[in-house]
Enzyme design. Structure first.
Site, PDB file in Angstrom:
ATOM      1  N   ASN A 240     -44.026  54.946 -27.095  1.00 38.32           N
ATOM      2  CA  ASN A 240     -44.008  56.361 -27.505  1.00 38.32           C
ATOM      3  C   ASN A 240     -45.303  56.788 -28.179  1.00 38.32           C
ATOM      4  OD1 ASN A 240     -41.596  56.972 -26.373  1.00 38.32           O
ATOM      5  ND2 ASN A 240     -40.383  56.643 -28.222  1.00 38.32           N
TER       6      ASN A 240
ATOM      7  N   GLU B  84     -38.547  47.132 -26.472  1.00 35.71           N
ATOM      8  CA  GLU B  84     -39.509  46.802 -27.520  1.00 35.71           C
ATOM      9  C   GLU B  84     -38.732  46.160 -28.674  1.00 35.71           C
ATOM     10  OE1 GLU B  84     -43.026  50.075 -27.144  1.00 35.71           O
ATOM     11  OE2 GLU B  84     -41.142  50.846 -27.928  1.00 35.71           O
TER      12      GLU B  84
ATOM     13  N   HIS C 127     -35.733  48.720 -29.063  1.00 36.84           N
ATOM     14  CA  HIS C 127     -35.958  50.038 -28.458  1.00 36.84           C
ATOM     15  C   HIS C 127     -35.828  49.945 -26.933  1.00 36.84           C
ATOM     16  CE1 HIS C 127     -38.757  53.660 -27.631  1.00 36.84           C
ATOM     17  NE2 HIS C 127     -37.522  54.071 -27.821  1.00 36.84           N
TER      18      HIS C 127
ATOM     19  N   SER D 231     -36.603  56.047 -31.688  1.00 39.89           N
ATOM     20  CA  SER D 231     -37.820  56.289 -30.902  1.00 39.89           C
ATOM     21  C   SER D 231     -39.044  56.403 -31.788  1.00 39.89           C
ATOM     22  CB  SER D 231     -37.703  57.617 -30.142  1.00 39.89           C
ATOM     23  OG  SER D 231     -36.599  57.623 -29.291  1.00 39.89           O
TER      24      SER D 231
END
Ligand code: CAA
Ligand code: NAD
Length: 296
Positions: free
Chosen positions: A191, A153, A141, A120
């Site tokens: 994030n 991602e 991701h 993350s």
């Protein structure tokens, strides 16, 4: 580079179980490795539960579920990961653990095997650089819950070859996801934006701006978010969220990424959200209610 047929997943927790599930559902032979039999049994049970839900909702038949489960091979050893075309790592958000597992895999896997991390907040470069194959290393991701969330991602570093990036992109599509390309910055795209928002919600509560339920309701009803920030934090796992904030704060040295004191206290108390039954909310009853720990 050979096409991807055999998939490995490291970790069968919240994310690894979802990644193994979507991989097997897409028809890939999938090996998933956990640290011990208990953790593996919990992860495999989560996959079965998720597939059972799909059967109940008539999105697949019982036979199809069994075929998918037949393509998931759980193990507590590294050996069965040796012949994989791609290995997606989803172990705890801790650089030393990730370096350790990639070091082991690097010795074990063939030269063509692509390594991918579901981190993350760590940079892919710091993991790729401990292996002998930084050109065959990407970020993949996924989002929680993996069987439901459409996005992946795909992260390239300065080392990643075009061939590796394209293979990882194609893999994300083949498991039914919509890929987006990201540069290798801590937190990537989502994030980088989501984590400060979640932390700001905790700070707003600490400052007495609103109650936990009020802030959650505000973002659900006012902005149409499917979950408010506290329910989402409990869903992600507060232990994981805390690790993410420490890594992002260390990277950017900006207050917006700093862990609020309440988050740290909850993690120290073992209240990690849904996975432990208590987080900002207590999940012991029929409906979640704000936990006594945060009210005191
Ligand atoms: N596994 C598999 N399927 C699941 C599931 C799970 N854990 N949870 C829900 N579903 C499915 C349900 O079967 C249902 O499918 P159908 O509509 O086809 O019947 C669908 O998802 C909706 O579920 P529910 O009706 O039970 O519940 P809901 O409408 O509240 O949706 C949700 C649940 C999809 C989780 C929704 O609340 C949501 O989108 N929440 C936000 C999730 C989010 O923001 N995720 C990102 C987290 S951050 C991250 O992942 C990055 C990081 O690095 C930390
Ligand atoms: P989790 O705690 O649910 O699962 C991690 C699993 O890794 C555990 O079951 C643990 O036993 C296992 N593990 C630890 N060391 C291992 C090893 N050496 N070999 C194999 N398994 C090992 O955590 P999670 O939420 O699934 O997060 C996993 C990764 O995915 C983290 O990097 C996290 O940042 C990332 N991520 C999490 C979310 C989320 O919403 N929770 C979303 C996207 C990405």
């Amino acid at each position: 580079m050979a096409s991807i047929e055999k998939v490995g997943v490291l970790g069968c927790g919240l994310m690894g179980s979802g990644i193994a599930q979507v991989s097997a559902q897409a028809g890939f032979d999938t090996v998933v490795r956990e640290i011990d039999q208990d953790a593996l049994d919990r992860g495999l049970a989560a996959i079965r539960k998720s597939l059972d839900r799909a059967v109940k909702k008539e999105r697949m038949t019982g036979d199809q579920r069994d075929e998918v489960l037949g393509r998931v091979h759980g193990t507590v050893d590294f050996g069965p990961l040796g012949d994989r075309d791609i290995v997606v790592e989803a172990v705890v958000e801790d650089l030393s653990v990730k370096e350790q597992v990639f070091g082991k895999l690097d010795e074990l896997c063939g030269a063509d095997t692509i390594f991918a991390s579901n981190t993350s907040s760590l940079t892919i470069t710091e993991m790729a650089s401990v292996t002998e194959r930084p050109d065959r290393f990407v970020g993949l991701h996924f989002f929680n819950p993996v069987p439901v969330m459409a996005l992946v991602e795909v992260v390239r570093t300065g080392f990643t070859s075009d061939e590796t990036f394209e293979a990882a992109w194609a893999f994300a599509k083949s498991v039914g996801k919509q890929p987006i390309a990201c540069r290798d910055n801590s937190g990537f795209i989502v994030n980088r934006l989501l984590v400060p928002y979640m932390l700001d919600a905790i700070r707003a509560y600490e400052e007495g701006i609103g109650s936990i339920e009020g802030i959650d309701q505000g973002m659900r009803l006012g902005c149409g978010y499917p979950m408010g920030p506290f329910i989402l934090g409990d869903f992600v796992g507060l232990d994981t969220l805390y690790k993410i904030t420490e890594i992002m704060f260390d990277e950017y040295r900006e207050k917006r990424f700093a862990p609020p004191p309440l988050l740290k206290r909850m993690v120290l108390a073992g209240h990690h959200g849904r996975k432990t039954g208590i987080g900002f909310y207590d999940y012991g009853g029929d409906e979640p209610v704000v936990s006594d720990f945060v009210k005191r």
